[in-house]
Motif scaffolding. Structure first.
Motif, PDB file in Angstrom:
ATOM      1  N   GLN A   1       0.844  -1.192   0.000  1.00 12.76           N
ATOM      2  CA  GLN A   1       0.000   0.000   0.000  1.00 12.76           C
ATOM      3  C   GLN A   1       0.881   1.244   0.000  1.00 12.76           C
ATOM      4  N   ARG A   2       0.343   2.322  -0.526  1.00 13.22           N
ATOM      5  CA  ARG A   2       1.125   3.549  -0.638  1.00 13.22           C
ATOM      6  C   ARG A   2       1.508   4.079   0.747  1.00 13.22           C
ATOM      7  N   LEU A   3       0.572   4.075   1.697  1.00  7.58           N
ATOM      8  CA  LEU A   3       0.870   4.470   3.068  1.00  7.58           C
ATOM      9  C   LEU A   3       1.063   3.205   3.908  1.00  7.58           C
ATOM     10  N   PHE A   4       2.224   3.063   4.491  1.00  5.01           N
ATOM     11  CA  PHE A   4       2.507   1.849   5.257  1.00  5.01           C
ATOM     12  C   PHE A   4       3.535   2.157   6.343  1.00  5.01           C
ATOM     13  N   ALA A   5       3.341   1.482   7.500  1.00  7.86           N
ATOM     14  CA  ALA A   5       4.306   1.569   8.598  1.00  7.86           C
ATOM     15  C   ALA A   5       4.229   0.284   9.407  1.00  7.86           C
ATOM     16  N   ALA A   6       5.355  -0.130   9.943  1.00  8.54           N
ATOM     17  CA  ALA A   6       5.432  -1.319  10.794  1.00  8.54           C
ATOM     18  C   ALA A   6       6.044  -0.915  12.123  1.00  8.54           C
ATOM     19  N   THR A   7       5.367  -1.282  13.214  1.00  2.71           N
ATOM     20  CA  THR A   7       5.840  -0.968  14.565  1.00  2.71           C
ATOM     21  C   THR A   7       5.971  -2.269  15.355  1.00  2.71           C
ATOM     22  N   LYS A   8       7.076  -2.400  16.085  1.00  2.45           N
ATOM     23  CA  LYS A   8       7.280  -3.595  16.903  1.00  2.45           C
ATOM     24  C   LYS A   8       6.256  -3.603  18.021  1.00  2.45           C
ATOM     25  N   ALA A   9       5.584  -4.742  18.184  1.00  5.40           N
ATOM     26  CA  ALA A   9       4.562  -4.866  19.217  1.00  5.40           C
ATOM     27  C   ALA A   9       5.173  -4.721  20.595  1.00  5.40           C
ATOM     28  N   ALA A  10       4.428  -4.113  21.520  1.00  3.70           N
ATOM     29  CA  ALA A  10       4.884  -3.916  22.904  1.00  3.70           C
ATOM     30  C   ALA A  10       3.715  -4.148  23.841  1.00  3.70           C
TER      31      ALA A  10
ATOM     32  N   ASP B   1       3.562 -11.415  13.235  1.00  2.00           N
ATOM     33  CA  ASP B   1       4.956 -11.739  13.608  1.00  2.00           C
ATOM     34  C   ASP B   1       5.524 -10.729  14.603  1.00  2.00           C
ATOM     35  N   GLY B   2       4.749 -10.393  15.600  1.00  6.58           N
ATOM     36  CA  GLY B   2       5.241  -9.486  16.626  1.00  6.58           C
ATOM     37  C   GLY B   2       5.325  -8.045  16.198  1.00  6.58           C
ATOM     38  N   LYS B   3       4.696  -7.712  15.102  1.00  7.71           N
ATOM     39  CA  LYS B   3       4.689  -6.331  14.620  1.00  7.71           C
ATOM     40  C   LYS B   3       3.250  -5.864  14.380  1.00  7.71           C
ATOM     41  N   VAL B   4       3.089  -4.585  14.426  1.00  7.35           N
ATOM     42  CA  VAL B   4       1.801  -3.973  14.096  1.00  7.35           C
ATOM     43  C   VAL B   4       1.957  -3.247  12.767  1.00  7.35           C
ATOM     44  N   TRP B   5       1.234  -3.752  11.782  1.00 11.21           N
ATOM     45  CA  TRP B   5       1.290  -3.141  10.445  1.00 11.21           C
ATOM     46  C   TRP B   5       0.095  -2.205  10.288  1.00 11.21           C
ATOM     47  N   ILE B   6       0.380  -1.022   9.808  1.00 14.36           N
ATOM     48  CA  ILE B   6      -0.682  -0.056   9.505  1.00 14.36           C
ATOM     49  C   ILE B   6      -0.548   0.345   8.036  1.00 14.36           C
ATOM     50  N   ALA B   7      -1.620   0.163   7.267  1.00 15.95           N
ATOM     51  CA  ALA B   7      -1.626   0.521   5.847  1.00 15.95           C
ATOM     52  C   ALA B   7      -2.869   1.362   5.568  1.00 15.95           C
ATOM     53  N   GLY B   8      -2.725   2.269   4.651  1.00 17.29           N
ATOM     54  CA  GLY B   8      -3.853   3.142   4.316  1.00 17.29           C
ATOM     55  C   GLY B   8      -3.973   3.367   2.827  1.00 17.29           C
ATOM     56  N   HIS B   9      -5.215   3.560   2.386  1.00 23.76           N
ATOM     57  CA  HIS B   9      -5.458   3.838   0.972  1.00 23.76           C
ATOM     58  C   HIS B   9      -6.625   4.799   0.824  1.00 23.76           C
ATOM     59  N   THR B  10      -6.484   5.705  -0.120  1.00 23.80           N
ATOM     60  CA  THR B  10      -7.572   6.618  -0.488  1.00 23.80           C
ATOM     61  C   THR B  10      -7.531   6.835  -1.984  1.00 23.80           C
ATOM     62  N   ASN B  11      -8.636   7.256  -2.526  1.00 23.14           N
ATOM     63  CA  ASN B  11      -8.669   7.481  -3.984  1.00 23.14           C
ATOM     64  C   ASN B  11      -8.324   8.925  -4.351  1.00 23.14           C
ATOM     65  N   ARG B  12      -8.108   9.793  -3.361  1.00 24.83           N
ATOM     66  CA  ARG B  12      -7.641  11.155  -3.632  1.00 24.83           C
ATOM     67  C   ARG B  12      -7.266  11.835  -2.310  1.00 24.83           C
ATOM     68  N   ASN B  13      -6.623  13.009  -2.439  1.00 24.27           N
ATOM     69  CA  ASN B  13      -6.238  13.824  -1.280  1.00 24.27           C
ATOM     70  C   ASN B  13      -5.346  13.059  -0.292  1.00 24.27           C
ATOM     71  N   TRP B  14      -4.182  12.601  -0.791  1.00 22.96           N
ATOM     72  CA  TRP B  14      -3.297  11.787   0.029  1.00 22.96           C
ATOM     73  C   TRP B  14      -2.715  12.580   1.209  1.00 22.96           C
ATOM     74  N   LEU B  15      -2.371  13.838   1.002  1.00 23.88           N
ATOM     75  CA  LEU B  15      -1.793  14.623   2.089  1.00 23.88           C
ATOM     76  C   LEU B  15      -2.778  14.793   3.235  1.00 23.88           C
TER      77      LEU B  15
END
Length: 552
Positions: free
Chosen positions: A168-177, A496-510
């Motif tokens: 996905q265009r917007l993506f981040a992975a954070t280690k689970a805590a 796998d011990g991580k938190v993945w966050i992904a986002g998608h939109t069809n316009r206005n990404w900022l």
């Protein structure tokens, strides 16, 4: 041949040619695995993109093509522009012959315009065919893309394939805590405040809002189809009328396209601005002509009984018809649009012996509806052989008429008397009395003329207007729907011990990225980054480094 079906490992059944599973997002083709995810139609199989097996598939692919639709619109726009160069047949002034009008007003180009049939462009078969083709293109394109998109959005699940998440265009992975569960609750609460609908599955989240925005273009298509249907319905009999009728004072005439109704002109009146009025001196400074202030027709509307053999009529309404105040009846409207003062109405002649100047009765000819024979009594009779209301000699040097307006009336009379039982022929016009066959013993002598004011009324009926208004309104709704809202989705998944966050939109990404950042405030979860922007920045940095090395 039916489409082959495939089953994804998640259990969702899809058609052959689907790029990714609509339910879990797993890539199903090698191209999808290497290039990422196609979110435009959720990776669904589009019929127009399949292998062309039959003629129907080829026709479907042709009309579903955006390029084809654009070309049809361009051709329609160009044709419509050409149609506005000169007045169309139903809008040109006067009732003279069309070829004569276009040649007289616009010269050889106008005559060419007429000969090509462009004077009736909007009712030509090929223009109607273009409108139908555009409507078919819109319908086919809507079904071709809309149905797969609807099915894919309906089938989407909360838990998605890792490939779907990471691409996905917007993506981040954070280690689970230890605080992850608290952070997820906080994010969920923040997203709900921003009007997201939350779905949960096995600890994973799908936050979604404004899905209806995806249907904006399809609502536009519905509006356009209704509008085009309204345009096409104008060509059906009785659905649309826009014509004129000329009616003289004291005359009663049937309404065009509604012959069961009759309109009587009881009187026509016209008011002029006072040329002595100080308020209008500037307006009169450029000329001496009188300037019309207002004009109206005192009209009475009648209706025939409708019973076969019964010629009786009944009065329906009476009204003073003004320019913007029409007489309305049975879906019709009569508008006052023009007038002509002091038109020739009736001409009176007498049959006269040329040598003795003795006269043998009078006959009055109605210049709009003349009789064929006039019996003067005692064996004297005049027959109207031919009548040319607006006489001229055509290109073949034959007598003809430009139109039915009696601006230059000519008559061909056959006079029968006891002295000349075989009859004599005379051609009579204004200040003209010709004897084309032989010298006559009798002649037709002009006696008097009666003038009348002519009221020109426009007859209008438009049964398609509600459909046109509905189509235009729906189109605007779809335009607003697709322009001012964006379909936004956020997937939060623990893997796998991580938190993945992904986002998608069809316009206005900022704006979307800012909204995500606000939802993740006061948590230990990373804000998703724009992977496309990061790739572009990295590529620019690599190019700059290469240039720097070369320079060094």
């Amino acid at each position: 041949m039916k489409d082959k079906l495939r089953t994804c490992e998640c259990g969702h059944v899809h058609k052959e040619g689907t790029d990714m599973c609509a339910a879990c997002g797993k890539p199903l083709t090698e191209e999808a695995k290497s290039e990422g995810v196609n979110m435009r139609y959720e990776g669904a199989a589009i019929r127009s993109k399949k292998q062309r097996r039959t003629i129907l598939d080829q026709v479907w692919a042709f009309f579903s093509s955006v390029k084809v639709g654009i070309w049809i619109i361009i051709i329609l726009l160009v044709a419509s522009a050409v149609g506005t160069l000169f007045p169309q047949e139903n809008l040109r002034p006067g009732i003279e012959d069309a070829a004569t009008f276009y040649e007289r007003e616009y010269g050889s180009i106008g005559l060419l315009y007429y000969n090509l049939g462009l004077n009736e462009l909007y009712s030509s078969w090929w223009y109607i065919a273009l409108i139908v083709a555009l409507a078919v293109s819109i319908v086919v394109a809507s079904f071709d893309r809309g149905i797969p998109l609807y099915k894919a959005l309906k089938a989407q699940r909360v838990t998605r394939h890792p490939h779907f998440m990471t691409r996905q265009r917007l993506f981040a992975a954070t280690k689970a805590a230890e605080s992850t569960s608290v952070d997820l609750k906080k994010v969920t609460s923040q997203l709900k405040k921003k009007r997201y609908t939350i779905r949960e599955e096995n600890g994973n989240l799908l936050a979604e809002k404004n899905r209806f925005a995806r249907w904006g273009p399809y609502v536009n298509h519905v509006g356009l189809i209704l509008f085009l249907a309204g345009c096409l319905m104008r060509y059906l009999p009785g659905m649309y009328v826009d014509t004129t009728m000329w009616i003289r004072e004291g005359e009663r005439a049937p309404v065009p396209e509604a012959s069961e109704y009759l309109v009587e002109n009881r009187g026509f009146s016209i008011d002029y601005y006072d040329p002595e009025d100080d308020r209008f001196q500037d307006a009169f400074a450029d000329g001496n002509a009188l300037v019309t202030e207002s004009f109206m027709t005192d009209a009475v509307l009648y209706k025939r009984s409708g019973i076969l053999g019964d010629d009786s009529i009944e009065k329906v309404d009476e009204k003073n018809i003004l320019v913007n105040d029409p007489l309305k009846f049975d879906s019709f409207s009569l508008y006052q649009t023009d007038y002509r003062e002091n038109e020739l109405h009736e001409m009176t002649f007498t049959l006269e012996h040329k040598e003795t100047n003795e006269t043998f009765g009078e006959l009055t000819i109605n210049l709009i509806n003349p009789e064929g024979t006039y019996d003067l009594g005692d064996g004297y009779e005049v027959r109207l052989v031919n009548y040319f209301p607006n006489f001229y000699m055509n290109s073949n040097n034959e007598p003809s008429t430009r139109n039915n307006i009696p601006d230059n009336p000519y008559f061909i009379f056959e006079m029968t008397t006891p002295d000349t039982p075989e009859g004599e022929t005379s051609v009579v016009g204004i200040q003209q009395n010709l004897e084309p066959l032989q010298e006559n013993e009798y002649k037709m002598t002009f006696v008097d003329v009666e003038l009348a004011n002519v009221s020109i009324l426009t007859v209008r009926k438009d049964q398609t207007l509600p459909l046109l208004i509905a189509g235009g309104s729906i189109f605007i709704i779809g335009l607003v729907q697709g322009s001012y809202w964006a379909h936004r989705r956020v997937w939060i998944q623990q893997t796998d011990g991580k938190v993945w966050i992904a986002g998608h939109t069809n316009r206005n990404w900022l704006s979307f990225q800012k909204e995500l950042s606000e939802s993740l405030e006061d948590t230990n979860l990373f804000t998703p980054i724009d992977q496309e922007e990061q790739k572009e920045s990295k590529g620019s940095a690599d190019v700059s480094g290469q240039k720097g090395d070369k320079h060094a």
